[in-house]
Design a protein around this motif. Structure first.
Motif, PDB file in Angstrom:
ATOM      1  N   VAL A 334       1.081  -1.421  -0.137  1.00 29.94           N
ATOM      2  CA  VAL A 334      -0.152  -0.045  -0.121  1.00 29.94           C
ATOM      3  C   VAL A 334       0.891   1.237  -0.026  1.00 29.94           C
ATOM      4  N   LEU A 335       0.917   2.030  -1.033  1.00 29.79           N
ATOM      5  CA  LEU A 335       1.807   3.098  -1.267  1.00 29.79           C
ATOM      6  C   LEU A 335       0.843   4.385  -1.617  1.00 29.79           C
ATOM      7  N   PRO A 336       0.730   4.996  -0.391  1.00 32.92           N
ATOM      8  CA  PRO A 336      -0.197   6.488  -0.380  1.00 32.92           C
ATOM      9  C   PRO A 336       1.013   7.578  -0.952  1.00 32.92           C
ATOM     10  N   LEU A 337       0.823   8.035  -2.048  1.00 34.29           N
ATOM     11  CA  LEU A 337       1.694   9.151  -2.566  1.00 34.29           C
ATOM     12  C   LEU A 337       1.771  10.147  -1.844  1.00 34.29           C
ATOM     13  N   ARG A 338       0.809  10.599  -1.271  1.00 33.90           N
ATOM     14  CA  ARG A 338       0.895  11.758  -0.106  1.00 33.90           C
ATOM     15  C   ARG A 338       1.989  11.636   0.978  1.00 33.90           C
ATOM     16  N   THR A 339       1.904  10.520   1.275  1.00 30.87           N
ATOM     17  CA  THR A 339       3.013  10.125   2.393  1.00 30.87           C
ATOM     18  C   THR A 339       4.322  10.043   1.976  1.00 30.87           C
ATOM     19  N   LEU A 340       4.345   9.320   0.760  1.00 31.19           N
ATOM     20  CA  LEU A 340       5.786   9.173   0.138  1.00 31.19           C
ATOM     21  C   LEU A 340       6.469  10.248  -0.293  1.00 31.19           C
ATOM     22  N   THR A 341       5.940  11.359  -0.847  1.00 28.72           N
ATOM     23  CA  THR A 341       6.397  12.739  -1.288  1.00 28.72           C
ATOM     24  C   THR A 341       6.081  13.821  -0.350  1.00 28.72           C
ATOM     25  N   ARG A 346      12.577  11.494  -3.112  1.00 25.51           N
ATOM     26  CA  ARG A 346      12.519  10.637  -4.344  1.00 25.51           C
ATOM     27  C   ARG A 346      11.538   9.510  -3.864  1.00 25.51           C
ATOM     28  N   LEU A 347      10.766   8.918  -4.820  1.00 27.72           N
ATOM     29  CA  LEU A 347      10.020   7.807  -4.533  1.00 27.72           C
ATOM     30  C   LEU A 347      10.626   6.496  -4.039  1.00 27.72           C
ATOM     31  N   PRO A 348      10.241   5.768  -3.366  1.00 29.85           N
ATOM     32  CA  PRO A 348      11.043   4.550  -2.704  1.00 29.85           C
ATOM     33  C   PRO A 348      11.428   3.509  -3.956  1.00 29.85           C
ATOM     34  N   ALA A 351      12.864  -2.103  -2.031  1.00 31.87           N
ATOM     35  CA  ALA A 351      13.424  -2.556  -0.802  1.00 31.87           C
ATOM     36  C   ALA A 351      12.891  -1.681   0.340  1.00 31.87           C
ATOM     37  N   ASP A 352      12.538  -0.250   0.062  1.00 30.94           N
ATOM     38  CA  ASP A 352      12.148   0.671   1.096  1.00 30.94           C
ATOM     39  C   ASP A 352      10.709   0.909   1.104  1.00 30.94           C
ATOM     40  N   PHE A 353       9.769   0.008   0.310  1.00 30.09           N
ATOM     41  CA  PHE A 353       8.419   0.209   0.077  1.00 30.09           C
ATOM     42  C   PHE A 353       7.961   0.164   1.561  1.00 30.09           C
ATOM     43  N   LEU A 354       8.290  -0.832   2.369  1.00 35.96           N
ATOM     44  CA  LEU A 354       7.467  -0.864   3.932  1.00 35.96           C
ATOM     45  C   LEU A 354       7.852   0.491   4.743  1.00 35.96           C
ATOM     46  N   SER A 355       9.150   0.620   4.604  1.00 39.59           N
ATOM     47  CA  SER A 355       9.316   1.822   5.644  1.00 39.59           C
ATOM     48  C   SER A 355       8.918   3.152   4.915  1.00 39.59           C
ATOM     49  N   ALA A 356       8.655   3.390   3.817  1.00 35.26           N
ATOM     50  CA  ALA A 356       8.222   4.599   3.136  1.00 35.26           C
ATOM     51  C   ALA A 356       6.789   4.754   3.761  1.00 35.26           C
ATOM     52  N   ALA A 357       6.022   3.680   3.599  1.00 36.70           N
ATOM     53  CA  ALA A 357       4.600   3.752   3.955  1.00 36.70           C
ATOM     54  C   ALA A 357       4.509   3.467   5.298  1.00 36.70           C
ATOM     55  N   GLY A 358       5.306   3.562   6.145  1.00 37.04           N
ATOM     56  CA  GLY A 358       5.227   3.676   7.724  1.00 37.04           C
ATOM     57  C   GLY A 358       5.081   2.359   8.369  1.00 37.04           C
ATOM     58  N   GLU A 391       5.114  16.989  -9.917  1.00 36.18           N
ATOM     59  CA  GLU A 391       5.746  15.825  -9.461  1.00 36.18           C
ATOM     60  C   GLU A 391       5.164  14.590  -9.970  1.00 36.18           C
ATOM     61  N   ARG A 392       4.042  14.885 -10.860  1.00 39.94           N
ATOM     62  CA  ARG A 392       3.453  13.631 -11.507  1.00 39.94           C
ATOM     63  C   ARG A 392       4.100  12.825 -12.418  1.00 39.94           C
ATOM     64  N   GLY A 393       4.958  13.741 -13.454  1.00 33.75           N
ATOM     65  CA  GLY A 393       6.005  13.059 -14.283  1.00 33.75           C
ATOM     66  C   GLY A 393       6.736  12.271 -13.756  1.00 33.75           C
ATOM     67  N   ARG A 394       7.416  12.705 -12.744  1.00 36.26           N
ATOM     68  CA  ARG A 394       8.349  11.862 -11.734  1.00 36.26           C
ATOM     69  C   ARG A 394       7.734  10.509 -11.406  1.00 36.26           C
ATOM     70  N   ALA A 395       6.467  10.570 -10.944  1.00 33.03           N
ATOM     71  CA  ALA A 395       5.916   9.642 -10.293  1.00 33.03           C
ATOM     72  C   ALA A 395       5.563   8.475 -11.488  1.00 33.03           C
ATOM     73  N   ARG A 396       5.422   9.041 -12.586  1.00 28.81           N
ATOM     74  CA  ARG A 396       5.058   8.050 -13.666  1.00 28.81           C
ATOM     75  C   ARG A 396       6.237   7.493 -14.250  1.00 28.81           C
ATOM     76  N   THR A 397       7.463   8.167 -14.111  1.00 24.45           N
ATOM     77  CA  THR A 397       8.677   7.555 -14.418  1.00 24.45           C
ATOM     78  C   THR A 397       9.019   6.351 -13.362  1.00 24.45           C
ATOM     79  N   TRP A 398       8.886   6.725 -12.116  1.00 22.70           N
ATOM     80  CA  TRP A 398       8.911   5.742 -11.332  1.00 22.70           C
ATOM     81  C   TRP A 398       8.074   4.440 -11.293  1.00 22.70           C
ATOM     82  N   LEU A 399       6.891   4.630 -11.743  1.00 22.25           N
ATOM     83  CA  LEU A 399       5.772   3.634 -11.759  1.00 22.25           C
ATOM     84  C   LEU A 399       6.416   2.666 -13.044  1.00 22.25           C
ATOM     85  N   ARG A 400       7.004   3.293 -14.109  1.00 22.03           N
ATOM     86  CA  ARG A 400       7.364   2.541 -15.187  1.00 22.03           C
ATOM     87  C   ARG A 400       8.666   1.809 -14.934  1.00 22.03           C
ATOM     88  N   ASP A 401       9.510   2.239 -14.094  1.00 26.54           N
ATOM     89  CA  ASP A 401      10.707   1.496 -13.660  1.00 26.54           C
ATOM     90  C   ASP A 401      10.392   0.190 -12.961  1.00 26.54           C
TER      91      ASP A 401
END
Length: 1024
Positions: A334-341, A346-348, A351-358, A391-401
């Motif tokens: 579960v990755l709420p972007l309002r929390t991650l950014t 940088r978006l996580p 390996a950092d998914f859990l810590s970034a999401a709290g 910041e949404r373009g950066r989020a799309r690049t992160w998602l595409r990666d």
């Protein structure tokens, strides 16, 4: 448990002697070339024939010994303890099946241990009702046993064929090396499994409760179990059916295609050849079962975040959730972007998914990578709209990666407000775009009933009066379009003893009063924080936080920054200044206002974005910051802020703001931006306190310029304006089909009875798309007036009638028509479903069957049924439950039948089989291959990988699937003539391997990019 762990417990020393007991060694050998005949496997086993030394009971004892040895040792057991007997019986049945295989030992060795294990599983009765871990153990144990059985064959003196000797030596060496390797390798899988149990339990606790706004008055709880309060909503999208798109793109009519032998089955069950776009509608929580990647749009309060919670809960549940089994066993992220950014960081990485999401749990190194690499993940990216547009373009690049690294097998859901990103924002990455529909009248009724049941006995007397008020009061009824607004209306109706405020501004003001002041006072709670502040004082302080969040494009703020903003505002609010301690004031606002919450110990946010928008609008109007409002008119994050600002503004200020919005619309050359601003101004008219006739006329004139809409999405957006647009829509006469469809889409989104006479004028239209849209629109209006005004007048030719509830079912039964095509949803009771089937005797039927599967009796009265989609979400079912349907040609059952596909022999005319969402295994593929009359398949691309290497389906002429490896398709379906990709591949796809298909004539993949096309024969037509 991972197969490596099972293998380490069943190493050669443990299993070899046991396997030898199954076989006899004093019989003639396999035979040298030209010598004695080879002996079949039935003559080599010790539980058959004259050499019998073991009984079936003895074989079961051997199986029990293997099961016991595999269950002991450090770490978790490989399967649930209560399934030990069932696992033992299934393993014994597999070993006994060795004597039933029609092959000799030479052939068995040539086959290999994995394929031999597959043959044993196919020959033995399938394990019934076992957990996934038990099935995995059986597969692993059978493969290990087969490896040692083959090793035994290669050691017999008579087994002397030279090529097989070399193969056997290699296999013996491999067995020894594997044992040694298993002994040396660490086993992270045990740690992974233990962590996953903790992680899923954490997610279930965190996301398993739902806040029902307003229900915390008096002695009720503020949160309720999600599985009790959750309401499944519809999601819709516009897209082409594959066959419709094919006919449109080729320009070949239905009759011409039917004359072409190679396309006969493709066109047998399709409808109008001119069809372009259809409204697709499905349950939002089932959408990921049909589409692996979804971009879901929805207005504020429409339930996007709640849906993410529900999907998380379904995946994390200890037992499968009814209707949601397709997610069970997946691991949610579960990755709420309002929390991650929150700080623009940088978006996580994975390996950092859990810590970034709290998440406080420490995962084993590489765990998330292993989960996603195995295709077991459920990735929920919530709130693209809640980060700044820059910041949404950066989020799309992160998602595409992420997709490039982990796209295969995992399920992906991205949520956003409707206008936050453009229509095709993720289309190139294989995402299907859907939009959460506004709640229908039936869904509003269900929500109101559940709300009052959750609120306790004291609220029961208010339920029916509120339902009556929502039907009678159009102004309030128009507000009840999403769960948030419905919850507020329910709470205010009870709080005010049956009286409701009129209009959105009055509704929110009443809600603020209820939350800020009256709640604690009427609970006699005194001042638990030691601070007493009036409603007005609290609003003036909290709106400063709302203003900061909105201006900075955020929905979450650091706790310390929030305290600083509050402290800076306190001197201007005498009541708060008199308290003397800014920290006490802030603590009071945080814990007692009911408007703020702490998602983590360091952050603060509003309980819902809508309250933030309302209070930010109030602060902007208090400052009369009109330039800031107008400059953000085309910003999706400011839509509700500007609309609510007009509600706060005085008459002169309303005129000024609307005039500036009109000027901004006139000044832009971007049609999309102009559309957004004009629609915003038109929708805001209903919020304004008072508007001069001149300004109202100017807004209406600009709205008329964008009518009719030029895209389906524009049509939906215009419909949200409401009654104003209805007077601007053109008459049906003289409109081309595309324009007519779009104005009908607009009118069906104006949920007012005044739209019914306008829509009735399109009822006789020859376009199937327009008539389909009119049927879809039924859900948004009162059942009887719409049925009489529109549905009764429709031309039923090729038209699918969607019935969502009992109220509409009764109306359809009352009308003087019997549609041949029915789409019956789960809201229709079993009794009325049976009545509809009996009344209509449909040719085509889509049915969500909620009764127990054994009650399929109504199907016996369907002699004309050709196409059947059967969605059974309660319990397991059997094909044998279906009566004989002599006319059936196409079948889609959505979940695998308990008795497999053998019973399809009773339906010899079935040519098309849709196997999406069924989870094809090797055994199931063999059942499919055994159906010679099936020539058209629809399958999920990941399931192609589970097809056995030795299996071919030459009878498949037409294949619908998602992007997959073309060489795999060419290998599995050598007789293929038509290939349709259901979505565009994320990257250019090399289709040169398809040149190996001697009969291929058409590749159809809308939006796809191909390479290697020059290698295909000239007869192959490619449509993208």
């Amino acid at each position: 448990m991972d197969p490596a762990v099972v293998g380490s417990r069943l190493a050669t020393a443990a299993i070899g002697p046991l396997m030898k007991k199954l076989l006899v060694s004093d019989v003639p050998g396999a035979g040298l070339p030209g010598s004695a005949r080879r002996i079949r496997l039935s003559g080599l086993v010790s539980f058959r024939g004259e050499k019998r030394t073991l009984t079936d009971k003895d074989v079961r004892k051997l199986a029990a010994t293997l099961v016991e040895r595999a269950s002991t040792g450090p770490g978790e057991p490989p399967f649930p303890a209560d399934e030990t007997e069932a696992v033992t019986d299934a393993l014994a049945a597999g070993l006994l099946a060795l004597g039933d295989l029609d092959m000799d030992d030479v052939q068995a060795v040539h086959l290999g241990h994995e394929a031999l294990a597959g043959r044993l599983r196919a020959a033995a009765p399938p394990p019934d009702g076992l957990a996934a871990s038990s099935v995995l153990f059986l597969e692993t144990a059978t493969e290990i046993a087969c490896r040692h059985i083959l090793e035994f064959f290669t050691q017999r003196p008579s087994f002397v064929a030279r090529t097989l000797v070399e193969q056997s030596r290699g296999q013996a060496a491999l067995a020894a090396k594997t044992d040694a390797l298993l002994d040396r390798l660490p086993h992270p899988d045990t740690r992974d499994a233990a962590f996953e149990r903790r992680y899923l339990k954490h997610l279930a606790a965190k996301h398993g409760r739902l806040t029902i706004y307003g229900i915390d008055l008096y002695r009720s709880e503020a949160e309720w179990p999600l599985d009790m309060a959750y309401l499944s909503l519809e999601a819709t999208g516009y897209g082409e059916e594959p066959a419709d798109a094919l006919r449109r793109a080729t320009g070949v009519g239905r009759e011409e295609m039917a004359d072409a032998a190679w396309l006969a089955t493709f066109t047998r069950h399709q409808t109008d050849p001119t069809t372009t776009y259809r409204t697709r509608s499905l349950r939002a929580d089932h959408a990921l079962a049909e589409h692996g990647r979804i971009l879901l749009r929805g207005q504020a309060g429409s339930g996007k975040t709640t849906l993410s919670q529900w999907l998380t809960l379904a995946a994390a549940a200890e037992q499968p959730v009814e209707g949601m089994t397709y997610l069970w066993g997946r691991v949610p992220f579960v990755l709420p972007l309002r929390t991650l950014t929150r700080h623009g960081e940088r978006l996580p990485a994975v390996a950092d998914f859990l810590s970034a999401a709290g998440c406080p749990l420490p995962a084993p190194d590489g765990w998330a990578d292993r989960v996603l690499s195995a295709g077991r993940g459920l990735v929920l990216v919530d709130g693209i709209d809640e980060i700044p547009e820059a910041e949404r373009g950066r989020a799309r690049t992160w998602l595409r990666d992420l997709l490039a690294a982990y796209g295969e097998g995992n399920r992906w859901l991205v949520t956003s407000r409707p206008t936050a990103v453009r229509d095709d924002w993720l289309a190139g990455d294989g995402f299907t775009e859907l939009t959460l529909s506004p709640m229908t009248r039936a869904e509003v009724t269900t929500f109101v009933q559940r709300w009052h049941r959750a609120a306790g006995p004291g609220a029961a007397s208010y339920e029916q009066p509120l339902l009556d008020a929502l039907r009678a009061n159009e102004d309030v009824g128009r507000l009840a379009t999403n769960p948030l607004m419905c919850g507020l209306i329910c709470a205010l109706h009870r709080d005010r003893r049956g009286f409701l405020p009129r209009g959105r501004k009055a509704l929110y003001e009443a809600a603020l009063s209820m939350l800020l002041e009256r709640r604690d006072r009427e609970r006699d709670m005194g001042s638990p924080s030691g601070v007493e502040l009036s409603e007005d004082a609290q609003i003036r302080l909290i709106q400063r936080l709302a203003y900061w969040l909105t201006v900075n494009g955020r929905t979450q703020i650091d706790r310390e920054r929030a305290k600083t903003i509050t402290a800076e505002a306190i001197p201007a609010v005498p009541e708060a200044h008199a308290v003397g301690d800014p920290d006490k004031v802030f603590t009071h606002l945080l814990h007692r206002s009911g408007l703020l919450r702490e998602p983590t110990a360091e952050t603060v946010e509003f309980v819902h974005r809508t309250f933030q928008d309302f209070l930010a609008a109030k602060h902007l109007v208090d400052r009369w910051d009109i330039g800031l409002l107008v400059s953000h008119a085309a910003d999706d994050q400011w839509e509700d802020v500007i609309r609510m600002a007009l509600g706060h503004a005085r008459p002169r200020e309303c005129d000024e703001l609307l005039t500036e919005l009109v000027k901004a619309a006139d000044a832009t050359t971007d049609r999309k931006a102009r559309l957004r601003i004009v629609v915003l101004a038109a929708m805001a008219l209903d919020q304004a306190t008072e508007v001069s006739p001149e300004v109202r006329e100017a807004v209406a004139a600009r709205t008329a310029r964008i009518v009719p809409p030029v895209t389906n999405d524009e049509a939906v957006t215009l419909g949200q304006v409401g009654r104003l647009v209805l007077d601007l829509l053109p008459a049906p006469e003289g409109l081309d089909d595309d324009t007519a469809l779009r104005v009908v889409i607009t009118a069906t989104h104006i949920a007012a009875d005044a739209a019914i006479p306008y829509l009735a004028r399109f009822a006789a239209h020859p376009s199937l798309d327009i008539r389909s849209q009119l049927v879809w629109g039924w859900r948004r209006f009162e059942a009887r007036p719409y049925a009489e005004g529109v549905v009764a007048r429709l031309d039923p030719t090729d038209l699918m009638y969607t019935v969502i509830d009992d109220e509409r079912a009764r109306e359809l039964l009352r009308l003087p028509c019997a549609p041949e095509r029915l789409d019956i949803r789960s809201g229709v009771s079993a009794k009325l479903t049976a009545a509809l089937l009996d009344h209509c005797a449909p040719v085509s039927l889509s049915l969500e069957w909620t009764a127990p599967p054994r009650y399929l009796g109504p199907f016996a009265s369907l002699p004309r049924l050709e196409d059947l989609w059967l969605g059974i979400h309660r319990g397991r079912w059997r094909l044998d439950d279906l009566p004989n349907l002599d006319a059936l040609h196409s079948l889609d059952f959505g979940s695998w039948p308990k008795d497999g596909l053998g019973a399809l022999s009773r339906f010899p005319h079935v040519e098309r089989l849709d196997l999406q969402r069924t989870g094809l295994t090797a055994d199931r593929w063999r059942q499919v291959a055994a159906l010679p009359h099936v020539s058209q398949l629809v399958v999920d691309a990941p399931d192609l990988l589970t097809c056995p290497d030795d299996l071919r389906l030459p009878g498949t002429r037409i294949l619908h699937t998602e992007p997959a490896e073309p060489d795999l398709i060419a290998q599995l379906f050598p007789g293929l003539r038509v290939l349709t990709l259901l979505s565009a591949p994320a990257a250019p796809l090399d289709i040169s391997p398809l040149a190996a298909l001697p009969h291929l004539a058409l590749v159809h993949a809308p939006g796809a990019t191909f390479t290697g096309t020059e290698h295909l024969p000239s007869r192959v037509r490619i449509i993208t």
